[in-house]
Design an enzyme around this catalytic site. Sequence first.
Site, PDB file in Angstrom:
ATOM      1  N   CYS A 219       0.768  -7.872  11.516  1.00 23.38           N
ATOM      2  CA  CYS A 219       1.106  -8.152  12.922  1.00 23.38           C
ATOM      3  C   CYS A 219       0.434  -9.436  13.398  1.00 23.38           C
ATOM      4  CB  CYS A 219       0.695  -6.995  13.818  1.00 23.38           C
ATOM      5  SG  CYS A 219       1.769  -5.575  13.656  1.00 23.38           S
TER       6      CYS A 219
ATOM      7  N   ARG B 275       1.897 -12.199  -0.879  1.00 21.67           N
ATOM      8  CA  ARG B 275       0.548 -12.457  -0.346  1.00 21.67           C
ATOM      9  C   ARG B 275      -0.092 -13.708  -0.924  1.00 21.67           C
ATOM     10  NH1 ARG B 275      -1.850  -8.485   3.269  1.00 21.67           N
ATOM     11  NH2 ARG B 275      -0.231  -6.937   3.516  1.00 21.67           N
TER      12      ARG B 275
ATOM     13  N   LYS C 170      -9.667  -2.237   1.648  1.00 23.33           N
ATOM     14  CA  LYS C 170      -9.280  -1.085   2.464  1.00 23.33           C
ATOM     15  C   LYS C 170     -10.095   0.159   2.093  1.00 23.33           C
ATOM     16  CE  LYS C 170      -6.194  -3.526   4.496  1.00 23.33           C
ATOM     17  NZ  LYS C 170      -6.461  -3.990   5.861  1.00 23.33           N
TER      18      LYS C 170
ATOM     19  N   TYR D 264      -1.515  -3.381  -6.980  1.00 22.85           N
ATOM     20  CA  TYR D 264      -1.280  -4.100  -5.719  1.00 22.85           C
ATOM     21  C   TYR D 264      -2.583  -4.163  -4.909  1.00 22.85           C
ATOM     22  CZ  TYR D 264      -0.264  -5.093  -0.920  1.00 22.85           C
ATOM     23  OH  TYR D 264      -0.326  -5.654   0.330  1.00 22.85           O
TER      24      TYR D 264
ATOM     25  N   ASP E 174      -9.490  -9.624   9.000  1.00 24.41           N
ATOM     26  CA  ASP E 174      -8.903  -8.302   8.742  1.00 24.41           C
ATOM     27  C   ASP E 174      -9.852  -7.133   9.034  1.00 24.41           C
ATOM     28  OD1 ASP E 174      -6.694  -6.711   7.836  1.00 24.41           O
ATOM     29  OD2 ASP E 174      -7.708  -6.409   5.927  1.00 24.41           O
TER      30      ASP E 174
ATOM     31  N   ARG F 299       0.846  -1.192   0.000  1.00 25.86           N
ATOM     32  CA  ARG F 299       0.000   0.000   0.000  1.00 25.86           C
ATOM     33  C   ARG F 299       0.881   1.241   0.000  1.00 25.86           C
ATOM     34  NH1 ARG F 299      -1.733   0.854   4.317  1.00 25.86           N
ATOM     35  NH2 ARG F 299      -1.205  -0.983   5.553  1.00 25.86           N
TER      36      ARG F 299
ATOM     37  N   HIS G  69     -10.455  -2.166  11.610  1.00 29.24           N
ATOM     38  CA  HIS G  69      -9.385  -3.036  11.108  1.00 29.24           C
ATOM     39  C   HIS G  69      -9.194  -4.157  12.126  1.00 29.24           C
ATOM     40  CE1 HIS G  69      -4.974  -3.113   9.421  1.00 29.24           C
ATOM     41  NE2 HIS G  69      -5.746  -4.001   8.825  1.00 29.24           N
TER      42      HIS G  69
ATOM     43  N   SER H   4      -1.325  -3.719  10.202  1.00 32.98           N
ATOM     44  CA  SER H   4      -1.048  -4.645   9.099  1.00 32.98           C
ATOM     45  C   SER H   4       0.183  -5.496   9.397  1.00 32.98           C
ATOM     46  CB  SER H   4      -0.782  -3.845   7.825  1.00 32.98           C
ATOM     47  OG  SER H   4      -1.802  -2.900   7.648  1.00 32.98           O
TER      48      SER H   4
HETATM   49  C1  OXD Z   1      -3.147  -4.495   5.241  1.00 36.44           C
HETATM   50  C2  OXD Z   1      -3.782  -5.684   4.631  1.00 36.44           C
HETATM   51  O1  OXD Z   1      -2.243  -3.901   4.629  1.00 36.44           O
HETATM   52  O2  OXD Z   1      -4.669  -6.260   5.274  1.00 36.44           O
HETATM   53  O3  OXD Z   1      -3.553  -4.119   6.349  1.00 36.44           O
HETATM   54  O4  OXD Z   1      -3.448  -6.043   3.492  1.00 36.44           O
HETATM   55 MN    MN Z   2      -5.214  -5.255   7.108  1.00 40.84          MN
END
Ligand code: OXD
Ligand code: MN
Length: 591
Positions: free
Chosen positions: A259, A376, A215, A206, A284, A78, A235, A257
Amino acid sequence: MRVLSLGECNTTNQAVLRWVDEMVALCKPDEVFWCNGSASEREALLDAAVEKGILIRLNQEKLPGCYYHRSNPNDVARVEQSTFICTIDAEQAGPTNNWMAPKEMYQKLRALSAGAMQGRTLYVVPYLMGPAGSPLAKVGIELTDSLYVVLSMGIMTRMGDIAFEQLAEDDEFNRGLHCMLDIHPERRYIAHFPQDNTIISVGSNYGGNVLLGKKCLALRIGSYLGRQEGWFAEHMLVLCVESPEGEKTYVAAAFPSACGKTNFAMMIPPAHFKGWKIATIGDDIAWMKPGADGRLYAINPEAGYFGVVPGTNSSSNPNAVEMISHDTIYTNVALTPDLDVWWEGKDGPVPRECLDWRGNKWTPASKEKAAHPNSRFTTPMANNPVLADEANDPLGVPISAIIFGGRRRDTMPLIFQAFNWVHGVYVGATMGSEMTAAAVGGAGQVRRDPMAMLPFCAYHMGDYFRHWINMHRLIKHPPRIFHVNWFRKNSHSEYLWPGFGENMRVLKWVVDRCRGRIDAEESALGWVPSSRTFDLSGMSGMTPERFEKAQEICEDEWRRELVLQEELFMRLYSHLPKELIFQRELLMARL
Ligand code: OXD
Ligand code: MN
């Protein structure tokens, strides 16, 4: 009934037809393809993507239904510096967002999109965020010239005719336009127009920038709508903890993100927790609204997972290993000669040779990583071996606990519970975390990331805190609020807590606190477990002393922490609820 051929329009909704016509006139594609979301359509589009070189079909014996994609090396995460919130005035967007006036941004993006799809196909991707029939579900339509986006949206959302059925003749839907252009950082804009329920994303391919349901709609536009309509777009993962007696407790947890939200949402309790089960509702994003019974109900608006691959293995996340073994798109991992995938931290031997995420030859002697740290998987939630049935419940699940957590090598203890709702809002609002590879730049630096929403809240953060405080009035039985830190280290840089499945012990304490079944001790930060009653039995290498170290409140670290919190509060001062300033003063007094 007339049978439609592949790609034919299947709606009579006049607002949709008018808007698509307008965008077609702007972007001038050679072809328009309306997606219906059927399995046969998916097969045909996968074949087309392989033929065009957008996807590589992986070894179907090892990885049935799996495909491989490599993104442009300048486009792997991102981009917060190119993400804009275009509210009428800058004050509404607040100091934590990039802002541009809607008129100016529309002009800029119309110029970039004009004729941008010549020689290409425009795909119309109707999608539904949330289970069909849910009072919280929302319809979006994404127009894109990327087949990778179409195929990913087919996994991440309930895509196709189901969305038109939900929309019927209504004109209230999110309008999303995505043009790849030449994938150049200078022509990359992820622009949100919350007042028009519109998103325009150009110059990227992306996931986080272009799968607009995720998002952009579910968090940024969602946060804006949630404030107006009395709900939360957060989130957060959502999971169900089930006891051996079948008692279910639903927990939502916000982490920045990369984590470990996905790992936490599908963890397997250690053998010691015989009969306990974790099931996933979402990994998420949570949309949460007070229900008629006074509890806070959550749905997962998504239908798939877009998770970080490196480090996924049978000890960190055995369920994910199974989940991504079929019908998955891999992006930016390494590719082996037998068309299998590899990444740092994968089970099994390191390949003697493979192609790295850029397509260059890689051997174990190479200095660079084979898989990009933000590579990913995109996989349907139906693949998850521990998917909760409730993930498809239109009414959602009643949340008993909200957990906030950052990645902190020091300062933050493993677990504490806020004293009350406003204190909990303060704990979430002042969250800090070390940055990760999920966003471009700054990895490793601690930044304030309130409620893990810093990159995702589409209005003034101070007003967002006010929304959190105000929502308390609408929730008769509010969830209890907790803070965790799995990442604290000792002076030898060793993690003090093993994490992964052992996090079940923390979760069990959370559940017991919500159900009034376990005592706690009062600390300056909040309620903490006593080392006498916190269950450490059967853990190798974990002693009560090590646990106390993980729980330590260190004065010097907190002096620094309070200064960093002050910086955030100064930035937001003009909109900051006074209650939070008071909470900070109380904390200082307690410390
Ligand atoms: C983020 C995702 O960047 O979930 O938070 O991809
Ligand atoms: Mn996320």
